[in-house]
Design a protein around this motif. Sequence first.
Motif, PDB file in Angstrom:
ATOM      1  N   ASP A  69     -27.388  26.229  40.936  1.00 26.44           N
ATOM      2  CA  ASP A  69     -28.262  27.319  40.501  1.00 26.44           C
ATOM      3  C   ASP A  69     -29.640  26.850  40.066  1.00 26.44           C
ATOM      4  O   ASP A  69     -30.374  27.570  39.404  1.00 26.44           O
ATOM      5  N   ASN A  70     -30.006  25.626  40.469  1.00 28.52           N
ATOM      6  CA  ASN A  70     -31.304  25.104  40.074  1.00 28.52           C
ATOM      7  C   ASN A  70     -31.940  24.348  41.247  1.00 28.52           C
ATOM      8  O   ASN A  70     -32.077  23.130  41.203  1.00 28.52           O
ATOM      9  N   LEU A  91     -36.870  33.146  39.183  1.00 28.72           N
ATOM     10  CA  LEU A  91     -36.858  32.638  37.818  1.00 28.72           C
ATOM     11  C   LEU A  91     -36.784  33.747  36.778  1.00 28.72           C
ATOM     12  O   LEU A  91     -36.413  33.507  35.639  1.00 28.72           O
TER      13      LEU A  91
END
Length: 145
Positions: A69-70, A91
């Motif tokens: 998830d990043n 974001l």
Amino acid sequence: MDDQSLPRSDGADLRPTTTLADKINALIIERWRGQKPPGNAVIAEQIRTETGLSISTGYLWMLRTGVRDNPTGARLQALARFFGRSPSYFLDAEGTEPDDQLSAALRSKDVVQIALRSDGLSDHSKKAILSMIEHARMIERLDDH
């Protein structure tokens, strides 16, 4: 990938888009609105072709399921470009930008052409065109839920 873990392409099971996985899945449904979205391999290939980003089928699956998830800044920018969003869309904890629907529509050259060609027409003509569009959407059942 387990299709039951994703929202349905007919829009019947759209959930709030708060996680990166939710956002990516919602954008996939939006991009292939009215049709069954292709599998991760096809989507990853299209992302590679359209953005130059080297993304694997497995990595796309991990993003879509929340295992990862990043993504890196470059991957985030490529995903944003592919889906016609700003990188901040991914974001933003609230999940949507105010003009998401307009941004999605403006990715279509035909939609842009319709808007540009209608400029300068009388209000009466614009209303007639809008009526035709509404009728076409009804025939194609695009607004049925």
